[in-house]
Design an enzyme around this catalytic site. Structure first.
Site, PDB file in Angstrom:
ATOM      1  N   LYS A  22       0.837  -1.208   0.000  1.00 46.47           N
ATOM      2  CA  LYS A  22       0.000   0.000   0.000  1.00 46.47           C
ATOM      3  C   LYS A  22       0.874   1.261   0.000  1.00 46.47           C
ATOM      4  O   LYS A  22       0.644   2.179  -0.771  1.00 46.47           O
ATOM      5  CB  LYS A  22      -0.897   0.016   1.252  1.00 46.47           C
ATOM      6  CG  LYS A  22      -1.586   1.349   1.488  1.00 46.47           C
ATOM      7  CD  LYS A  22      -2.457   1.347   2.716  1.00 46.47           C
ATOM      8  CE  LYS A  22      -1.761   1.786   3.979  1.00 46.47           C
ATOM      9  NZ  LYS A  22      -1.498   3.226   4.094  1.00 46.47           N
ATOM     10  N   ASN A  23       1.893   1.252   0.858  1.00 47.64           N
ATOM     11  CA  ASN A  23       2.685   2.474   1.011  1.00 47.64           C
ATOM     12  C   ASN A  23       3.603   2.753  -0.177  1.00 47.64           C
ATOM     13  O   ASN A  23       4.191   3.834  -0.269  1.00 47.64           O
ATOM     14  CB  ASN A  23       3.492   2.426   2.314  1.00 47.64           C
ATOM     15  CG  ASN A  23       2.604   2.660   3.529  1.00 47.64           C
ATOM     16  OD1 ASN A  23       1.393   2.888   3.377  1.00 47.64           O
ATOM     17  ND2 ASN A  23       3.180   2.593   4.716  1.00 47.64           N
ATOM     18  N   CYS A 116      -5.089  12.876  12.493  1.00 53.74           N
ATOM     19  CA  CYS A 116      -5.662  11.581  12.151  1.00 53.74           C
ATOM     20  C   CYS A 116      -5.572  10.709  13.387  1.00 53.74           C
ATOM     21  O   CYS A 116      -5.228  11.169  14.464  1.00 53.74           O
ATOM     22  CB  CYS A 116      -4.929  10.941  10.995  1.00 53.74           C
ATOM     23  SG  CYS A 116      -3.393  10.210  11.484  1.00 53.74           S
ATOM     24  N   ARG A 121      -0.500  15.185  12.573  1.00 49.41           N
ATOM     25  CA  ARG A 121       0.578  14.834  11.646  1.00 49.41           C
ATOM     26  C   ARG A 121       0.893  16.068  10.806  1.00 49.41           C
ATOM     27  O   ARG A 121       0.342  16.276   9.745  1.00 49.41           O
ATOM     28  CB  ARG A 121       0.167  13.649  10.774  1.00 49.41           C
ATOM     29  CG  ARG A 121       0.176  12.351  11.579  1.00 49.41           C
ATOM     30  CD  ARG A 121      -0.451  11.218  10.836  1.00 49.41           C
ATOM     31  NE  ARG A 121       0.463  10.540   9.942  1.00 49.41           N
ATOM     32  CZ  ARG A 121       0.186   9.359   9.401  1.00 49.41           C
ATOM     33  NH1 ARG A 121      -0.937   8.744   9.658  1.00 49.41           N
ATOM     34  NH2 ARG A 121       1.046   8.775   8.586  1.00 49.41           N
ATOM     35  N   ASP A 308       4.896   0.733  11.965  1.00 48.75           N
ATOM     36  CA  ASP A 308       3.660   0.117  11.471  1.00 48.75           C
ATOM     37  C   ASP A 308       3.491  -1.330  11.959  1.00 48.75           C
ATOM     38  O   ASP A 308       2.406  -1.890  11.823  1.00 48.75           O
ATOM     39  CB  ASP A 308       3.628   0.142   9.932  1.00 48.75           C
ATOM     40  CG  ASP A 308       3.313   1.528   9.395  1.00 48.75           C
ATOM     41  OD1 ASP A 308       2.906   2.399  10.178  1.00 48.75           O
ATOM     42  OD2 ASP A 308       3.477   1.736   8.177  1.00 48.75           O
ATOM     43  N   ARG A 400      -8.563  -0.313   4.644  1.00 52.07           N
ATOM     44  CA  ARG A 400      -7.664   0.666   4.008  1.00 52.07           C
ATOM     45  C   ARG A 400      -6.342   0.025   3.619  1.00 52.07           C
ATOM     46  O   ARG A 400      -5.670   0.528   2.712  1.00 52.07           O
ATOM     47  CB  ARG A 400      -7.365   1.821   4.980  1.00 52.07           C
ATOM     48  CG  ARG A 400      -8.495   2.819   5.140  1.00 52.07           C
ATOM     49  CD  ARG A 400      -8.038   3.985   5.994  1.00 52.07           C
ATOM     50  NE  ARG A 400      -6.688   4.379   5.637  1.00 52.07           N
ATOM     51  CZ  ARG A 400      -5.686   4.580   6.486  1.00 52.07           C
ATOM     52  NH1 ARG A 400      -5.878   4.473   7.780  1.00 52.07           N
ATOM     53  NH2 ARG A 400      -4.481   4.908   6.062  1.00 52.07           N
TER      54      ARG A 400
END
Ligand code: UD1
Length: 419
Positions: A22-23, A116, A121, A308, A400
């Protein structure tokens, strides 16, 4: 609003093929906006964040089509430089488009993504860097207007005060079409940055030093079409490895990136799990009860232990034999999953940056709510290992970042269904 109903206590066994990262996919999709032609991205994960990025591209005049795990993005006729507020709100990573839009159009308007689930952030490093590259930036009522007076960004020497992943990516995206050379000192070294640079090089960009703390970009006039395969998702990998460690059993992860997952694996090995890796596969087997991790687990920029993966590993360690300590150094507010784990019977004490985990023999099912993407995944890890049934709500957070989450887990013997 959907829930996961999870019945714990089943060992996992079988093979899992990892999704694309995803990143990596999100900044690469932003990178495709710079290309005067069509890009084909393979191994693109089917995730709500990727759908949001696709909507942003379409709104800017690119044509983005997603089919199975392939994204086709044609940015030949881009027309707009404004990301509407509703799309900015859908995904914080939309800020990633700022560098690309500025690089291609010489101007852009975005809104502040706001706080968030991981706490505030800020984007100060992004803005300072882009203004060094010639952008005049004004902030009015939460909207950010950026304009480069002569239309083309100029190369600059930028030293980041912290190796921010997003700021490094935004600078690279703005610099590839800029006039002259850009040097980023103290750049982030995450593998996803190398993936973004690999994609941009396939389109004709001139970038050196990615993966190191000094990246040098020589601006070119135009980028061309390419086909590119997105790297595997090392964080989804860490999640499924943690799940196997927590529940017992044995798993082979296929399409894994071994070197990039090493900072996580070297800590997980200390729990007594047997882990072997070769040829893009990682094998894990839990033997007996998990052992606690003796050394403090400090989250750090890559190649340190990834922030993460903090929550998912914690979810496994709550039932380990002994005490483990985490130190969260990247985000201020990244222990929000601990309340749910405590509700399930875990013994966790959070003191500022540190979380002390005293292993308990077992967890029990509970009604809990996902607080953020990785925190939600951690709750699923804990629920699969717990006795009884867990109702996990707010699972849009998990969607997500994890493709086919419940299908993958069910296929290896976990009991989970979506309601
Ligand atoms: C990216 C990842 C996220 C990961 C994080 C750290 C994506 C889409 N997201 O997020 O999954 O957890 O890297 O590995 O790739 N900061 C500032 N000012 C700035 C920018 C950042 O103070 O201008 C701070 C942040 O608040 C945070 C720290 O720097 O405390 C690291 O943030 P950063 O590396 O930028 O993370 P993201 O790019 O947002």
């Amino acid at each position: 609003m959907q829930d996961f109903i999870i019945t714990g206590g089943n060992r996992l066994s079988g093979e899992i093929t990892l999704q694309g990262s995803k990143n990596s996919t999100l900044p690469i999709m932003a990178g495709a906006f710079l290309v005067n032609g069509k890009c084909t991205l393979l191994n693109c994960p089917k995730l709500t964040d990727v759908y949001s990025a696709s909507r942003i591209l379409n709104c800017l005049g690119s044509i983005c089509r997603l089919k199975n795990n392939c994204a086709e993005i044609d940015s030949t006729a881009v027309s707009d430089s404004v990301i509407p507020e509703n799309l900015m709100r859908e995904m914080r990573s939309s800020i990633m488009f700022m560098g690309a839009i500025l690089g291609r159009m010489g101007e852009c308007t975005v809104s502040i993504p706001g706080g968030c689930e991981l706490g505030p952030r800020p984007i100060d490093m992004h803005l300072t860097a882009l203004s060094k590259m010639g952008a005049e930036i004004t902030d009015r009522h939460g909207k950010i207007f950026c304009k480069i007076p002569d239309g083309r960004a100029r190369g600059a020497r930028i030293s980041l005060s912290f190796p921010s992943v997003g700021a490094t990516e935004n600078i690279i995206l703005c610099a590839v079409l800029a006039d002259g050379e850009t040097v980023i000192n103290n750049a982030a070294r995450e593998p996803e940055i190398c993936d973004l640079c690999g994609f941009l090089r396939s389109c004709g960009a001139k970038i050196k030093g990615d993966g190191e703390s000094r990246i040098i970009i020589e601006g070119v006039r135009e980028l061309h079409s390419c086909e590119y395969t997105v790297m595997p998702d090392r964080i989804a990998g860490a999640t499924y490895l943690s799940m196997t460690a927590a529940t017992g059993g044995e798993i082979i992860l296929k399409n894994a990136c071994i070197a990039e997952t090493e900072p996580f694996i070297s800590v997980l090995e200390q729990t007594g799990c047997r882990i072997y890796s070769a040829d893009n596969r990682i094998y894990i087997r839990r033997i007996g009860r998990l052992k606690s991790v003796k050394d403090r687990i400090r989250t750090m920029p890559h190649p340190g232990f990834p922030t993460d993966a903090q929550a998912v590993l914690m979810a496994a360690l709550v039932t380990a034999d002994g005490t483990s300590v985490f130190e969260e150094n990247i985000f201020d507010c990244r222990y929000r999953h601990t309340d749910a784990l405590i509700k399930m019977g875990a013994d966790i004490q959070v003191m500022g940056k540190a979380a002390v985990i005293r292993g308990v023999p077992r967890l029990h099912g509970a009604e809990i709510e996902a607080t953020d993407l990785r925190g939600g995944a951690a709750m699923a890890v804990a629920a699969l290992a717990a006795e009884g049934i867990t109702k996990l709500s707010c699972i849009s957070h998990i969607d997500r970042g994890y493709e086919n989450f419940e299908k993958i887990i069910s296929a290896v013997g976990g009991k989970i269904r979506r309601e």
